[in-house]
Motif scaffolding. Structure first.
Motif, mmCIF file in Angstrom:
data_model
loop_
_atom_site.group_PDB
_atom_site.id
_atom_site.type_symbol
_atom_site.label_atom_id
_atom_site.label_comp_id
_atom_site.label_asym_id
_atom_site.label_seq_id
_atom_site.Cartn_x
_atom_site.Cartn_y
_atom_site.Cartn_z
ATOM 1 N N GLU A 138 84.269 -15.462 -20.736
ATOM 2 C CA GLU A 138 85.278 -16.046 -19.846
ATOM 3 C C GLU A 138 85.941 -17.281 -20.458
ATOM 4 O O GLU A 138 85.394 -17.925 -21.348
ATOM 5 N N VAL A 139 87.124 -17.616 -19.893
ATOM 6 C CA VAL A 139 87.665 -18.967 -20.030
ATOM 7 C C VAL A 139 87.550 -19.587 -18.641
ATOM 8 O O VAL A 139 88.121 -19.064 -17.676
ATOM 9 N N VAL A 140 86.765 -20.654 -18.538
ATOM 10 C CA VAL A 140 86.606 -21.330 -17.250
ATOM 11 C C VAL A 140 87.196 -22.730 -17.371
ATOM 12 O O VAL A 140 86.926 -23.447 -18.333
ATOM 13 N N ALA A 141 88.030 -23.095 -16.407
ATOM 14 C CA ALA A 141 88.652 -24.416 -16.421
ATOM 15 C C ALA A 141 87.982 -25.312 -15.386
ATOM 16 O O ALA A 141 87.581 -24.856 -14.310
ATOM 17 N N LEU A 142 87.873 -26.570 -15.764
ATOM 18 C CA LEU A 142 87.338 -27.599 -14.872
ATOM 19 C C LEU A 142 88.476 -28.592 -14.713
ATOM 20 O O LEU A 142 88.877 -29.217 -15.688
ATOM 21 N N ILE A 143 89.033 -28.679 -13.498
ATOM 22 C CA ILE A 143 90.173 -29.577 -13.349
ATOM 23 C C ILE A 143 89.844 -30.687 -12.356
ATOM 24 O O ILE A 143 88.975 -30.545 -11.492
ATOM 25 N N GLY A 144 90.532 -31.801 -12.525
ATOM 26 C CA GLY A 144 90.273 -32.949 -11.662
ATOM 27 C C GLY A 144 91.000 -34.166 -12.189
ATOM 28 O O GLY A 144 91.370 -34.212 -13.357
ATOM 29 N N ALA A 145 91.171 -35.151 -11.309
ATOM 30 C CA ALA A 145 91.931 -36.348 -11.665
ATOM 31 C C ALA A 145 91.132 -37.250 -12.606
ATOM 32 O O ALA A 145 89.956 -36.996 -12.868
ATOM 33 N N ASN A 146 91.750 -38.329 -13.052
ATOM 34 C CA ASN A 146 91.059 -39.332 -13.866
ATOM 35 C C ASN A 146 89.823 -39.822 -13.137
ATOM 36 O O ASN A 146 89.889 -40.137 -11.948
ATOM 37 N N GLY A 147 88.719 -39.889 -13.835
ATOM 38 C CA GLY A 147 87.503 -40.445 -13.256
ATOM 39 C C GLY A 147 86.742 -39.489 -12.356
ATOM 40 O O GLY A 147 85.739 -39.874 -11.740
ATOM 41 N N ALA A 148 87.182 -38.235 -12.266
ATOM 42 C CA ALA A 148 86.511 -37.275 -11.376
ATOM 43 C C ALA A 148 85.113 -36.909 -11.882
ATOM 44 O O ALA A 148 84.244 -36.504 -11.106
ATOM 45 N N GLY A 149 84.892 -37.039 -13.196
ATOM 46 C CA GLY A 149 83.578 -36.714 -13.745
ATOM 47 C C GLY A 149 83.584 -35.559 -14.733
ATOM 48 O O GLY A 149 82.523 -35.039 -15.108
ATOM 49 N N LYS A 150 84.749 -35.176 -15.194
ATOM 50 C CA LYS A 150 84.865 -34.011 -16.088
ATOM 51 C C LYS A 150 84.141 -34.244 -17.416
ATOM 52 O O LYS A 150 83.345 -33.415 -17.861
ATOM 53 N N THR A 151 84.439 -35.398 -18.025
ATOM 54 C CA THR A 151 83.794 -35.708 -19.305
ATOM 55 C C THR A 151 82.291 -35.872 -19.118
ATOM 56 O O THR A 151 81.498 -35.437 -19.959
ATOM 57 N N THR A 152 81.916 -36.466 -17.995
ATOM 58 C CA THR A 152 80.482 -36.642 -17.717
ATOM 59 C C THR A 152 79.781 -35.285 -17.680
ATOM 60 O O THR A 152 78.664 -35.145 -18.195
ATOM 61 N N ILE A 153 80.411 -34.283 -17.095
ATOM 62 C CA ILE A 153 79.808 -32.945 -17.062
ATOM 63 C C ILE A 153 79.601 -32.445 -18.488
ATOM 64 O O ILE A 153 78.491 -32.013 -18.853
ATOM 65 N N LEU A 154 80.638 -32.530 -19.320
ATOM 66 C CA LEU A 154 80.495 -32.029 -20.700
ATOM 67 C C LEU A 154 79.422 -32.815 -21.452
ATOM 68 O O LEU A 154 78.627 -32.234 -22.200
ATOM 69 N N HIS A 155 79.381 -34.123 -21.242
ATOM 70 C CA HIS A 155 78.376 -34.931 -21.939
ATOM 71 C C HIS A 155 76.959 -34.610 -21.467
ATOM 72 O O HIS A 155 76.010 -34.699 -22.244
ATOM 73 N N THR A 156 76.829 -34.217 -20.220
ATOM 74 C CA THR A 156 75.508 -33.827 -19.729
ATOM 75 C C THR A 156 75.100 -32.494 -20.358
ATOM 76 O O THR A 156 73.946 -32.314 -20.764
ATOM 77 N N LEU A 157 76.070 -31.584 -20.485
ATOM 78 C CA LEU A 157 75.757 -30.275 -21.095
ATOM 79 C C LEU A 157 75.335 -30.436 -22.543
ATOM 80 O O LEU A 157 74.445 -29.731 -23.031
ATOM 81 N N THR A 158 75.989 -31.358 -23.265
ATOM 82 C CA THR A 158 75.708 -31.479 -24.700
ATOM 83 C C THR A 158 74.617 -32.500 -25.000
ATOM 84 O O THR A 158 74.378 -32.824 -26.163
ATOM 85 N N GLY A 159 73.974 -33.014 -23.967
ATOM 86 C CA GLY A 159 72.831 -33.896 -24.198
ATOM 87 C C GLY A 159 73.199 -35.343 -24.500
ATOM 88 O O GLY A 159 72.336 -36.137 -24.883
ATOM 89 N N LEU A 160 74.462 -35.715 -24.317
ATOM 90 C CA LEU A 160 74.860 -37.108 -24.572
ATOM 91 C C LEU A 160 74.534 -38.014 -23.386
ATOM 92 O O LEU A 160 74.381 -39.213 -23.536
ATOM 93 N N VAL A 161 74.493 -37.407 -22.208
ATOM 94 C CA VAL A 161 74.173 -38.152 -20.985
ATOM 95 C C VAL A 161 73.005 -37.424 -20.315
ATOM 96 O O VAL A 161 72.974 -36.187 -20.304
ATOM 97 N N ASP A 162 72.036 -38.192 -19.803
ATOM 98 C CA ASP A 162 70.892 -37.585 -19.117
ATOM 99 C C ASP A 162 71.186 -37.419 -17.635
ATOM 100 O O ASP A 162 71.811 -38.283 -17.030
#
Ligand SMILES: Nc1ncnc2c1ncn2[C@@H]1O[C@H](COP(=O)(O)OP(=O)(O)OP(=O)(O)O)[C@@H](O)[C@H]1O
Ligand SMILES: [Mg+2]
Length: 236
Positions: free
Chosen positions: A30-54
């Motif tokens: 699939e191609v799955v999109a995650l959309i949301g405004a500034n500060g919604a938490g999008k980058t935080t989700i990716l960083h949690t997936l890649t182990g950068l954020v616990d």
């Protein structure tokens, strides 16, 4: 089958909760999109997936395996690659050196050389500029390099954080064509974007994130027709 399955993720920065029970899944192909405004938490989700954020609680399953506490470099070797927000290329290294670094989890030199050739095929501009310092590339070229570097790990899934940010409309189209092409070649894509229209136009499904919570999910084609989404994210 879910390649990536995220369940009830809660993430805090100090006392501030950035993600609230975030659950979603990405199926193979699939191609799955995650959309949301500034500060919604999008980058935080990716960083949690890649182990950068616990995460405080919740789980991330990848290919049926729990990776919630697995460190970042091990996650890359399992087939997940990340194209970070703002590109983050190594400015004082050449294009070629940046690409080679993307393959740091791989051993087989012949396979690495084959992947490099395919990245140069997909991004002729990177080939032309292979000896140029990455910091002197244009914004669009740096985005291509960040994507090429991620592809060098030969990922099953690629996580892209706002690939269109700061690019001209023409280049945005070019980057989205490349994402389509990467997908057509068998790579699953999780795409984070503020450019909701573009993201929904290439995605199969999408999730909408507001202040750390998933508030809506659906087929991308349906979300493009949704009146609330049109008003809030598509400027219609
Ligand atoms: N390292 C950090 N320390 C403290 N707070 C943070 C940190 N990183 C992010 N935040 C906060 O967490 C929230 C979510 O940030 P995040 O970067 O995930 O948003 P985003 O959806 O990617 O936004 P943007 O579209 O602007 O990139 C924001 O309120 C942000 O200020
Ligand atoms: Mg972000």
């Amino acid at each position: 089958m879910a390649l990536l399955e995220v369940k009830d993720l809660n993430v805090y920065y100090g006392v501030i909760q950035a993600l609230h029970n975030v659950s979603f899944q990405v199926n193979k192909g699939e191609v799955v999109a995650l959309i949301g405004a500034n500060g919604a938490g999008k980058t935080t989700i990716l960083h949690t997936l890649t182990g950068l954020v616990d995460s405080e609680s919740g789980s991330v399953m990848y290919n049926g395996e729990e990776i919630t506490k697995v460190p970042g470099h091990k996650i890359v070797s399992k087939g997940m690659a990340h194209v970070p927000e703002g590109r983050r290329v190594f400015a004082n290294m050449s294009v070629y050196q940046n690409l080679k670094l993307g393959a740091y989890t791989r051993q087989d030199q012949k396979e690495i050389a084959d992947t490099l050739a395919s990245v140069y095929d997909r991004f002729p501009r990177l080939k032309e500029r292979r000896n140029q310092l990455a910091g002197t590339l244009s914004g669009g070229e740096q985005q291509m390099l960040a994507m090429g570097r991620a592809l060098m790990s030969h990922p099953d899934i690629i996580l892209m954080d706002e690939p269109s940010m700061g690019l001209s409309p023409l280049l945005v189209n070019e980057i989205f064509d490349i994402i389509n092409d990467v997908h057509a070649n068998g790579t699953t894509v999780l795409l984070v974007e503020q450019n909701a229209k573009k993201a929904l136009s290439i995605a199969d499904r999408a999730y909408v994130l507001e202040t750390g919570k998933i508030v809506l999910e659906g087929k991308a084609s349906e979300l493009l027709d949704n009146d609330d989404i049109k008003k809030a994210y598509l400027g219609e």
